[in-house]
Scaffold this active site. Sequence first.
Site, mmCIF file in Angstrom:
data_model
loop_
_atom_site.group_PDB
_atom_site.id
_atom_site.type_symbol
_atom_site.label_atom_id
_atom_site.label_comp_id
_atom_site.label_asym_id
_atom_site.label_seq_id
_atom_site.Cartn_x
_atom_site.Cartn_y
_atom_site.Cartn_z
ATOM 1 N N HIS A 125 -17.346 -15.743 -32.951
ATOM 2 C CA HIS A 125 -17.798 -15.942 -31.572
ATOM 3 C C HIS A 125 -19.314 -16.096 -31.593
ATOM 4 O O HIS A 125 -20.011 -15.287 -32.211
ATOM 5 C CB HIS A 125 -17.406 -14.742 -30.697
ATOM 6 C CG HIS A 125 -18.213 -14.653 -29.440
ATOM 7 N ND1 HIS A 125 -18.219 -15.660 -28.495
ATOM 8 C CD2 HIS A 125 -19.070 -13.711 -28.975
ATOM 9 C CE1 HIS A 125 -19.039 -15.330 -27.518
ATOM 10 N NE2 HIS A 125 -19.577 -14.154 -27.786
ATOM 11 N N HIS A 163 -20.511 -18.091 -21.139
ATOM 12 C CA HIS A 163 -20.731 -17.067 -22.169
ATOM 13 C C HIS A 163 -20.848 -17.628 -23.588
ATOM 14 O O HIS A 163 -21.885 -17.457 -24.220
ATOM 15 C CB HIS A 163 -19.610 -16.021 -22.073
ATOM 16 C CG HIS A 163 -19.710 -14.917 -23.082
ATOM 17 N ND1 HIS A 163 -18.975 -13.750 -23.005
ATOM 18 C CD2 HIS A 163 -20.442 -14.787 -24.216
ATOM 19 C CE1 HIS A 163 -19.280 -12.974 -24.043
ATOM 20 N NE2 HIS A 163 -20.152 -13.586 -24.786
ATOM 21 N N HIS A 205 -22.939 -18.145 -29.335
ATOM 22 C CA HIS A 205 -23.454 -18.609 -28.038
ATOM 23 C C HIS A 205 -24.125 -19.987 -28.177
ATOM 24 O O HIS A 205 -25.344 -20.096 -28.006
ATOM 25 C CB HIS A 205 -24.450 -17.583 -27.484
ATOM 26 C CG HIS A 205 -23.868 -16.225 -27.209
ATOM 27 N ND1 HIS A 205 -24.646 -15.104 -26.967
ATOM 28 C CD2 HIS A 205 -22.579 -15.806 -27.121
ATOM 29 C CE1 HIS A 205 -23.860 -14.054 -26.748
ATOM 30 N NE2 HIS A 205 -22.602 -14.452 -26.857
ATOM 31 N N GLU A 225 -16.537 -6.955 -28.844
ATOM 32 C CA GLU A 225 -15.433 -7.910 -28.673
ATOM 33 C C GLU A 225 -14.301 -7.631 -29.665
ATOM 34 O O GLU A 225 -13.503 -8.528 -29.977
ATOM 35 C CB GLU A 225 -15.922 -9.363 -28.858
ATOM 36 C CG GLU A 225 -17.067 -9.785 -27.975
ATOM 37 C CD GLU A 225 -16.706 -9.962 -26.492
ATOM 38 O OE1 GLU A 225 -15.543 -9.703 -26.127
ATOM 39 O OE2 GLU A 225 -17.606 -10.327 -25.728
HETATM 40 O O1 2HA Z 1 -21.827 -9.185 -29.510
HETATM 41 O O2 2HA Z 1 -21.847 -11.813 -27.946
HETATM 42 O O3 2HA Z 1 -19.843 -11.221 -26.382
HETATM 43 C C1 2HA Z 1 -22.472 -9.620 -28.366
HETATM 44 C C2 2HA Z 1 -21.684 -10.637 -27.708
HETATM 45 C C3 2HA Z 1 -20.661 -10.183 -26.756
HETATM 46 ZN ZN ZN Z 2 -20.948 -13.157 -26.622
#
Ligand code: 2HA
Ligand code: ZN
Length: 264
Positions: free
Chosen positions: A141, A212, A143, A118
């Site tokens: 970022h 995502h 999850h 990313e």
């Molecule tokens: O790095 O989360 O979006 C792995 C991820 C890709």
């Molecule tokens: Zn990701």
Amino acid sequence: MNSIKLNKQIAEELEKISEAAGYMWQKGWIESNGGNLSADITHLLQEQEIDFKNLEIIKTQLPAGAENLIVLVTGKGCRLRELAKNPEKAACIIATNSNGDGYSIIWNGRNGMKPTSELASHLKIHVSNRQQKNGKSTVLHAHPPGLIALSHYSGADADKIPQMLWRMMPEVRIYLPKGILFLSYRTPGSSELADITAESLLNCDVAVWKKHGAVASGKDIIEAFDLIDVAEKGAQIYLSCLKSGIEPEGLSDAEMKDLEKFIA
Ligand code: 2HA
Ligand code: ZN
């Protein structure tokens, strides 16, 4: 090969990154190689500290404005949970070149370490932060499952979800004054995803990548973590109500108005 020595300020950045990684692992946001983060540390390194001689240049078209940056970034395919104990297993430092067509790894490039898939999103957000002069130098970022679960909903009232999250408890409204934005699905790692994310973060505190994950930017990585954490708390409360068969009432219009006065 390392072309720089970590100075005290960079070591402090790494400590905060390790701390945030520990929290994210406990919260279940960074399974396997999920998630990535970066810090624009250009201001922490003197030009003369970098020995550019003999450095391999990895060719790639950089986003406009991303020339001459030094960025501490997690590695592609690395486990973020390893940052908590040993940052060298999961992060490297890159220096983008002045032509805008490549970068070199100046710290921890051994064993084939490459920056996150990313990278485009991270660089575009750093460029945008610099243009805004908003004092934000980190991008996170991850999850978080509640926000991702809600991003799967696409019913007629899906656009009411950000408002509903604000209404789950006063802190969400107070801590995320610009709110949470759910973006339409884009392929992970794509430049389209990077464009829409950097643009959206001008108008929200947390951007949710549909089906995502979530992205936020802060003055340090702990601040970026807090933004996603508060958004995720709102999502968890909302989902807990729904799972219990409760249609959540949410803060009323009058309570929200009152809160806005309090914030002002
Ligand atoms: O790095 O989360 O979006 C792995 C991820 C890709
Ligand atoms: Zn990701």
